[in-house]
Design an enzyme around this catalytic site. Structure first.
Site, PDB file in Angstrom:
ATOM      1  N   VAL A   9       0.976  -1.312  -0.078  1.00  0.00           N
ATOM      2  CA  VAL A   9      -0.013   0.215   0.054  1.00  0.00           C
ATOM      3  C   VAL A   9       0.778   1.143   0.044  1.00  0.00           C
ATOM      4  CG1 VAL A   9      -0.198   0.091   2.744  1.00  0.00           C
ATOM      5  CG2 VAL A   9      -2.090   0.962   1.053  1.00  0.00           C
ATOM      6  N   ASP A  10       0.519   2.284  -0.706  1.00  0.00           N
ATOM      7  CA  ASP A  10       1.321   3.582  -0.751  1.00  0.00           C
ATOM      8  C   ASP A  10       2.571   3.452  -1.506  1.00  0.00           C
ATOM      9  OD1 ASP A  10      -0.896   5.000   0.300  1.00  0.00           O
ATOM     10  OD2 ASP A  10      -0.041   4.582   2.368  1.00  0.00           O
ATOM     11  N   GLY A  59       2.767   3.138  -4.775  1.00  0.00           N
ATOM     12  CA  GLY A  59       2.662   3.822  -6.059  1.00  0.00           C
ATOM     13  C   GLY A  59       1.972   2.962  -6.991  1.00  0.00           C
ATOM     14  N   LYS A  60       1.388   1.865  -6.805  1.00  0.00           N
ATOM     15  CA  LYS A  60       0.732   1.099  -7.871  1.00  0.00           C
ATOM     16  C   LYS A  60      -0.275   1.831  -8.874  1.00  0.00           C
ATOM     17  CE  LYS A  60      -1.116  -1.792  -5.278  1.00  0.00           C
ATOM     18  NZ  LYS A  60      -0.923  -1.342  -3.577  1.00  0.00           N
ATOM     19  N   THR A  70      -7.219   2.028 -26.974  1.00  0.00           N
ATOM     20  CA  THR A  70      -6.272   1.536 -25.833  1.00  0.00           C
ATOM     21  C   THR A  70      -6.990   1.519 -24.728  1.00  0.00           C
ATOM     22  OG1 THR A  70      -5.987   3.958 -25.092  1.00  0.00           O
ATOM     23  CG2 THR A  70      -4.407   3.303 -26.829  1.00  0.00           C
ATOM     24  N   HIS A 100      -3.105  -7.272  -4.970  1.00  0.00           N
ATOM     25  CA  HIS A 100      -3.126  -8.647  -4.594  1.00  0.00           C
ATOM     26  C   HIS A 100      -4.610  -9.104  -4.935  1.00  0.00           C
ATOM     27  CE1 HIS A 100      -1.810 -11.798  -1.281  1.00  0.00           C
ATOM     28  NE2 HIS A 100      -2.801 -12.399  -2.266  1.00  0.00           N
ATOM     29  N   ASN A 151      10.150   2.251  -7.572  1.00  0.00           N
ATOM     30  CA  ASN A 151       9.434   3.480  -7.764  1.00  0.00           C
ATOM     31  C   ASN A 151       9.878   4.768  -6.758  1.00  0.00           C
ATOM     32  OD1 ASN A 151       7.714   5.333  -8.921  1.00  0.00           O
ATOM     33  ND2 ASN A 151       5.835   4.891  -7.377  1.00  0.00           N
ATOM     34  N   LYS A 152       9.713   5.939  -6.997  1.00  0.00           N
ATOM     35  CA  LYS A 152       9.792   6.999  -6.423  1.00  0.00           C
ATOM     36  C   LYS A 152      11.274   7.427  -6.703  1.00  0.00           C
ATOM     37  CE  LYS A 152       5.725   6.284  -3.363  1.00  0.00           C
ATOM     38  NZ  LYS A 152       5.351   6.267  -2.268  1.00  0.00           N
ATOM     39  N   ARG A 182      12.662  11.217  -5.153  1.00  0.00           N
ATOM     40  CA  ARG A 182      12.410  11.163  -3.692  1.00  0.00           C
ATOM     41  C   ARG A 182      14.121  10.935  -3.261  1.00  0.00           C
ATOM     42  NH1 ARG A 182       8.947   7.943  -0.465  1.00  0.00           N
ATOM     43  NH2 ARG A 182       9.801   8.925   1.206  1.00  0.00           N
TER      44      ARG A 182
END
Length: 613
Positions: free
Chosen positions: A18-19, A21-22, A43, A84, A134-135, A138
């Site tokens: 969770v969180d 970035g999915k 698309t 999931h 991801n990220k 940052r």
């Protein structure tokens, strides 16, 4: 390459904690496909988004100076709902209809509980995956370059930012290694069959997206070719959702992973009351936003769909259809009956009804989530009495109540994304059945396990409270407030615990009466532990100065059956200092009765011996 080797689009699912970035990553992929698509090109599918090959090649063009590739797949079909639960629903017997997965890991936070759950289910269903770290925007000192390949963006970074990036990537590599997964940054991978590639990305800025799409497409082509060979035969798919649509009645959203489905085809799918055999009335695909004339004018009616595709199917008698069920095209009525029997048997194997089992009642919104939930419970050796799709019924609530009378920990109900029928609510109200509801599979299971552990801990505490425990106290000189009837003295607890109601004895084993009350700084307390100094009142045949003196040591006087319980059942709950005091008490008792708690004494010596080592 002849027509026989024509490949279909791989189906890709996005998973992760969770969180991490999915959703942002999926939105970025979808947005890129929409911006780069050709006029009239579609698309957006039902429940999925298609990224055509020419879009991948266009945004990955700068990579060709680093990596040579030529794509033969039509594109990538991304399932719109990440996570999931969505992945669990893409089930097919013995695996998944997903060909590939993107496991999103926050490059700063690293591997988290849902990351591990995602890896478990991917391994379980034998789905290869690529990691999107991801990220990267940052990372300290990182300068972002919108929609740029990582290979280009990384060349514009200073040394410290690149070192920080590598540190974070290799922290993820280490965590994955402990889970039995060999991973490496994608541009350093020698063999993609043995090593899981990590692609650094920013879903926010689009950096690394070209590499992510190129790596996914490349792996699909290179290693999944046999699986992706296009089949001209009747379609196979899975039902994602059963939906009411204005003007159409009950429809199903499905992902077709093999073959062709045409308007008028006989289709077979699972239903609550057995397999459903019906005929396709309409095949619907979403209209591009710019073609919608009104809110109800949302779909284009098409003659046929080819795998891989997400499509809405309108047909009679879909009211009892089950989400997560297989959907198969039959050539004729005879074949439809054979397929119906196969589907009924498959669905029957997932639904559990075992009146002989003391176990949980488990309900989920789809067959896929039910299967994932049951699998997770079985791995943890948690028995199941009923497992099925749909809201909790009265009969199931009664079953849970029956179990609860025998075992309150197993007389529980787990509901994933479903409600409780009103007549079932009535049954649950006074039954003592514990109800768990949620929309994250692993969290639902964890909540149940945490509840069981906490309740068992409380139960042990209650049972332990019924016993006299080991306590060793010293009467503090100068703190005798009353000599008898009751005696009131200040004491320090040298080891173990004391409570009101505990009988006391001298060091020679002689009885001294019972603790009436304990006070700490003028407040009455229920327990005093090692290190505390408190005032206690003692009721019984005791006179301070005659039976016991200031500075003397006193013990709790534990009955033999309590000693046995403490050693046999609660030794792991007691501190080492309490066990040592218990040993001293047994030794005092054994001076006047050599047989006192003999087996418990031997066991306690063994426990203390192990602790000393």
């Amino acid at each position: 390459m002849g027509e026989a080797r024509r490949l279909r689009s791989p189906i890709v699912v996005v998973l992760g904690h969770v969180d991490h970035g999915k959703t942002t990553l999926l939105d970025k992929i979808r947005g890129t496909a929409v911006v780069k698509k050709e006029p009239g090109e579609m698309t957006q599918h039902v429940g999925a988004s298609f990224v055509p090959t020419h879009v991948i090649e266009s945004i990955a063009e700068p990579l060709k100076k680093f990596i040579r590739f030529r794509l033969r797949i039509p594109g990538l079909l991304f399932i719109d709902t990440p996570g999931h639960e969505a992945f669990a629903n893409l089930r097919r017997r013995g695996g998944s209809i997903a060909d590939l997965a993107v496991l999103v890991i926050d490059i700063i936070d690293g591997v988290k509980p849902q990351t591990i759950e995602s890896i478990e289910i991917l391994k379980d269903r034998s789905v290869p995956f690529v990691i999107a770290a991801n990220k990267i925007d940052r990372i300290q000192g990182w300068r972002s370059f919108e929609d740029t390949p990582f290979m280009e963006s990384s060349k514009k970074q200073d040394k410290r930012a690149l070192e920080a990036l590598d540190r974070n990537i290799y922290s993820i590599v280490g965590s994955l290694s402990s889970l039995g997964i060999e991973a490496e940054r994608f541009d350093r991978v020698r063999d993609f069959r043995k090593t899981t590639p990590i692609v650094p990305v920013s879903a926010k800025t689009g950096e690394g997206l070209p590499e992510l799409l190129a790596v996914l497409a490349g792996i699909a082509q290179q290693y999944l070719e046999e699986r992706l060979v296009y089949a001209e035969g009747p379609a196979k798919g899975v039902v994602l959702e059963v939906k009411e649509e204005q003007g159409l009645g009950t429809t199903i959203d499905a992902i077709i992973y093999d073959g062709v489905m045409k308007r008028g085809d006989i289709i077979v799918l699972g239903g609550f009351d057995g397999a459903i055999i019906t005929k396709v009335r309409a095949l619907l695909l979403p209209k591009p936003l710019d073609e919608m004339r009104a809110p109800t004018d949302r779909f284009n009616n098409v003659e046929e769909v080819y795998a891989a595709a997400g499509v809405k199917i309108s047909a009679p008698n879909l009211e009892k259809a089950i989400a997560g069920s297989p959907i198969l095209v039959a050539q004729n009525e005879e074949e439809a009956k054979i397929l119906a029997a196969k589907i009924s048997e498959e669905i029957g194997s997932l639904r559990i009804s075992s009146q002989d089992t003391l176990g949980l009642v488990v309900k989920a919104d789809t067959l896929g989530t039910l299967e994932a939930l049951v699998s997770m419970l079985k791995k943890r050796n948690i028995p199941i009495r009923i497992a099925d799709v749909g809201p909790l019924s009265k009969r199931e609530a009664i079953e849970a109540a029956v179990v609860s009378k025998d075992n309150r920990y197993l007389g529980a109900v787990l509901l994933f994304n479903v409600g409780v029928n009103s007549d079932a609510e009535e049954i649950l109200r006074g039954s003592g059945v514990k109800l768990f509801q949620g929309n994250i599979i692993y969290r639902l299971v964890e909540d149940y396990i945490e509840w069981v552990n906490e309740e068992k801990r409380k139960e042990r505490e209650r049972e332990l409270e019924k016993l006299v425990r080991a306590g060793k106290i010293r009467i503090i000189p100068g703190y005798v407030f009353r000599r008898s009837d009751p005696a009131i003295v200040g004491v320090e607890i040298l080891g173990g615990v004391i409570r009101p109601g505990y009988p006391l004895m001298r060091e020679d084993g002689r009885s001294l009466g019972t603790i009436m009350q304990i006070q700490d700084a003028g407040k009455t307390i229920n327990i005093a532990r090692t290190g505390m100094s408190v005032a206690i009142s003692i009721r019984g045949n005791i006179l301070i100065g005659r039976h016991v003196n200031e500075g003397d040591i006193i013990y709790t006087d534990i009955p033999e059956n309590h000693v046995n319980e403490l050693v046999d059942r609660f030794a792991q709950d007691l501190s080492n200092d309490e066990l040592l005091v218990l040993k001293e008490i047994i030794e005092i008792k054994r001076k006047s009765n050599k047989l006192f708690a003999t087996s418990s004494y031997i066991k306690l010596l063994q426990i203390l011996g192990k602790g000393a080592k």
